[in-house]
Design an enzyme around this catalytic site. Structure first.
Site, short mmCIF file in Angstrom:
data_model
loop_
_atom_site.label_atom_id
_atom_site.label_comp_id
_atom_site.label_asym_id
_atom_site.label_seq_id
_atom_site.Cartn_x
_atom_site.Cartn_y
_atom_site.Cartn_z
CD GLU A 91 12.69 8.74 -6.60
OE1 GLU A 91 12.63 9.88 -6.09
OE2 GLU A 91 13.65 7.97 -6.43
CB CYS A 129 10.35 16.07 -9.57
SG CYS A 129 11.81 15.12 -9.99
CD GLU A 186 5.72 19.18 -8.64
OE1 GLU A 186 4.70 18.47 -8.70
OE2 GLU A 186 6.87 18.73 -8.64
CE LYS A 225 1.22 4.60 -17.94
NZ LYS A 225 1.27 5.70 -18.91
P1 NAP Z 1 1.29 11.65 -13.23
O1 NAP Z 1 0.00 12.08 -13.79
O2 NAP Z 1 1.35 11.19 -11.83
O3 NAP Z 1 1.81 10.52 -14.22
C1 NAP Z 1 2.97 9.75 -14.02
C2 NAP Z 1 2.78 8.42 -14.70
O4 NAP Z 1 1.74 7.68 -14.03
C3 NAP Z 1 2.35 8.50 -16.15
O5 NAP Z 1 2.90 7.43 -16.86
C4 NAP Z 1 0.85 8.37 -16.02
O6 NAP Z 1 0.20 8.02 -17.19
C5 NAP Z 1 0.73 7.31 -14.96
N1 NAP Z 1 -0.54 7.26 -14.26
C6 NAP Z 1 -1.54 8.20 -14.22
N2 NAP Z 1 -2.55 7.76 -13.43
C7 NAP Z 1 -2.19 6.54 -12.95
C8 NAP Z 1 -2.81 5.61 -12.06
N3 NAP Z 1 -3.99 5.83 -11.51
N4 NAP Z 1 -2.15 4.47 -11.77
C9 NAP Z 1 -0.92 4.24 -12.30
N5 NAP Z 1 -0.30 5.08 -13.14
C10 NAP Z 1 -0.92 6.23 -13.47
O7 NAP Z 1 2.39 12.73 -13.32
P2 NAP Z 1 2.71 13.60 -14.58
O8 NAP Z 1 1.75 14.71 -14.61
O9 NAP Z 1 2.78 12.73 -15.78
O10 NAP Z 1 4.20 14.08 -14.20
C11 NAP Z 1 4.45 15.24 -13.44
C12 NAP Z 1 4.61 14.92 -11.97
O11 NAP Z 1 5.64 13.97 -11.75
C13 NAP Z 1 5.02 16.13 -11.18
O12 NAP Z 1 4.23 16.25 -10.04
C14 NAP Z 1 6.47 15.85 -10.80
O13 NAP Z 1 6.92 16.45 -9.64
C15 NAP Z 1 6.51 14.39 -10.71
N6 NAP Z 1 7.85 13.89 -10.97
C16 NAP Z 1 8.61 13.43 -9.93
C17 NAP Z 1 9.89 12.95 -10.14
C18 NAP Z 1 10.75 12.44 -9.02
O14 NAP Z 1 11.78 11.86 -9.28
N7 NAP Z 1 10.39 12.60 -7.79
C19 NAP Z 1 10.41 12.94 -11.43
C20 NAP Z 1 9.63 13.41 -12.46
C21 NAP Z 1 8.34 13.87 -12.21
P3 NAP Z 1 -0.28 9.22 -18.15
O15 NAP Z 1 0.94 9.83 -18.69
O16 NAP Z 1 -1.07 8.61 -19.20
O17 NAP Z 1 -1.07 10.19 -17.30
#
Ligand code: NAP
Ligand code: MG
Length: 508
Positions: A286, A320, A417, A212
């Site tokens: 991650e 990230c 962050e 997804k």
């Molecule tokens: P996010 O809200 O956690 O979303 C990540 C993914 O999870 C999206 O596909 C999201 O769908 C989905 N999601 C949301 N709620 C969920 C739930 N309850 N159960 C399962 N999946 C769910 O993060 P984001 O705001 O999209 O991305 C930014 C964050 O990602 C930052 O904090 C960044 O540091 C982190 N990040 C970490 C890495 C790494 O390698 N460590 C890499 C990239 C990003 P939706 O898009 O529809 O919300």
């Protein structure tokens, strides 16, 4: 720390725009002006509406719901995308299970390798289209999607194609068996690259996949689904379903998923960890980061400034592992701040499709609001703000390259962050103090060390609590190199031999 007024928070008044007198006078303002050089988009044929890629076919969502996906640089709608509910998730997981039992787990590694290799080649063939769509849907500069995201995505498939028939050598003396169905959830900052990071090792190890993508950036994952269709993978080996958080949650909670791989926020990561607790699902996370980029006085300072720029302004800071805390040895603080002030005045902010653009659009309105809130917190807490005085387009979501000085370790901009082009600068006097400050965070994804002394890099590397440490460089990635976090940045590794371990059961 004394509170600063708004007028003390200074914007740079285009230092480069001051002309030099004399016959060889250069108007630096003009020297930095580039003619627009936008990528053509007339050859990009996006569908009006995208369905769900399940069992090798494009299926309408049962509930008939769709959502719009837009370009964050123009706010124009690009396409409608299906919203999968729990029923659609179940269809996808069932398709993946059938493909696992019938074809993929039985196929010799050398045959799986051919399919994975084919995907890598298909990405290369469609590289231009993928890069343009990545920049349209995500807002990142075309030079990054073209030179980083797409080639690295292909490289991940090539690399893992190489492992598919050599798994017995990856884990000496032990036999590697696939886990089954992998449910994979990715964020919006590297949409195609994260899909590659997830899908390639899963397939190489003999697992099938339901992936997804993030709600705001589904398009390149859907184009990848089309490529996978053209590569004639057995139906159901890769399923790509779109939707928002609830779709991801339904995938995580599906009882027939054997492994969950998640990249995203620490908040959602913790929720997922709770959801799989007590099941026998395997999990890798991650999550977020607040990396320290550490500059010693003996470092080549001009190169270090380039490293700072690529550490925090690359991909608008939507990384990230972004070097979002700069730790500078006190004796060179002022010179670094002066050089950085000059450098960010030359960064070109604007149209992601322009080949000269350095900093593109913020991915979504929501993300822009989060950045603005944290920047305001920095100002309110008394730090000094410096932002490039660039003209920002009227439409779309934008934030100028920014840094803060006078930052206390306890302030929000030093701890949280920001996930935007905003850097917090702190100082240190000794290597021990640098280590203490760098490790003073709940995260531990990455760090950078800049010094003339190789031994100092190793000394620091042994003491920094971070999964990835760059020496005299920043934000460099390679499929052979494992990537992952310490502490609240998550666990498990992606890439390299270590990344394969997350997708196999070892026997013997
Ligand atoms: P996010 O809200 O956690 O979303 C990540 C993914 O999870 C999206 O596909 C999201 O769908 C989905 N999601 C949301 N709620 C969920 C739930 N309850 N159960 C399962 N999946 C769910 O993060 P984001 O705001 O999209 O991305 C930014 C964050 O990602 C930052 O904090 C960044 O540091 C982190 N990040 C970490 C890495 C790494 O390698 N460590 C890499 C990239 C990003 P939706 O898009 O529809 O919300
Ligand atoms: Mg989200």
């Amino acid at each position: 720390m004394a509170k600063k007024t708004d007028s003390q928070s200074k914007a740079i008044a285009g230092r480069a725009a001051q002309p030099v007198s004399g016959s060889h006078a250069l108007d630096f303002g003009k020297a930095w002006t580039y003619a627009p050089s936008p990528e053509a988009t007339d050859h990009i044929k996006l569908d009006k509406r995208y369905e769900l890629f399940i069992g090798g076919a494009w299926k309408k969502p049962r509930a008939g719901k769709y959502f719009s996906t837009i370009s964050p640089s123009t706010e124009e709608k690009l396409a409608d995308v299906a919203e999968a509910d729990a029923h659609d998730v179940d269809l996808a997981v069932t398709a993946a299970r059938t493909a696992f039992d019938k074809y993929w787990s039985k196929m010799p590694g050398r045959e799986r390798a051919k399919y994975i290799y084919r995907i890598a080649r298909a990405i290369q063939e469609k590289a231009r289209e993928l890069a343009i769509v990545e920049s349209m849907n995500g807002g990142k500069p075309i030079k990054e999607s073209r030179d980083v995201d797409v080639p690295l995505a292909a490289a991940h498939f090539f690399y893992h194609a190489g492992w598919a028939d050599k798994l017995d050598y990856a884990f000496q003396g032990r036999r590697a068996r696939p886990l089954g169905v992998a449910g994979q959830i990715i964020p919006w900052n590297f949409p195609l690259l994260m899909a590659a990071w997830k899908i390639a090792p899963a397939l190489a190890c003999g697992n099938t996949v339901v992936l997804k993508p993030a709600e705001t950036t589904p398009l390149t994952a859907l184009l990848l689904a089309k490529l996978i269709e053209e590569c004639e993978l057995p139906p159901g080996v890769v399923n790509i379903i779109t939707g928002a958080g609830p779709t991801g949650a339904a995938l995580v909670n599906h009882p027939d998923v054997n492994k969950v791989a998640f990249t995203g926020s620490t908040d959602v990561g913790k929720r997922i960890q709770r959801a799989v607790a007590g099941t026998n699902k395997r999990l890798t996370l991650e999550l977020g980061g607040k990396a320290a980029n550490i500059i010693f006085a003996d470092a080549p300072l001009d190169q270090a400034v380039e490293g700072i720029v690529s550490g925090i302004y690359f991909n608008q800071g939507h990384v990230c592992c972004a070097g979002s805390r700069l730790l500078v040895e006190e004796s060179v603080h002022d010179v670094i701040v002066r050089k950085l002030t000059d450098r960010i005045a030359t960064l070109r902010v604007g149209d992601p499709l322009d080949k000269n653009t350095d900093v593109g659009a913020i991915n979504s309105k929501m993300q822009l609001t989060k950045i603005q809130e944290l920047v305001k917190a920095g100002e309110d807490e008394g730090s000094t703000r410096v932002s490039a005085a660039c003209a920002l387009p009227a439409k779309g979501f934008w934030f100028p390259p920014t840094f803060f000085t006078d930052v206390a370790q306890s302030s929000r901009i030093a701890r949280e962050e920001i996930f935007g082009p905003v850097l917090s600068i702190l100082t240190f006097r000794t290597p021990d103090e640098a280590i203490e400050k760098a490790n003073n965070t709940m995260y531990g994804l990455s760090a950078g060390v800049w010094t003339d002394k190789g031994a100092k890099i190793f000394w620091m590397g042994q003491r920094l609590k971070a999964g990835v440490i760059w020496g005299n460089t920043y934000n460099k990635f390679d499929p052979t190199s494992p990537f992952g976090g310490f502490k609240e940045s998550g666990f498990g590794r992606e890439g390299g031999r270590q990344g394969l371990a997350a997708y196999v059961e070892l026997e013997g």
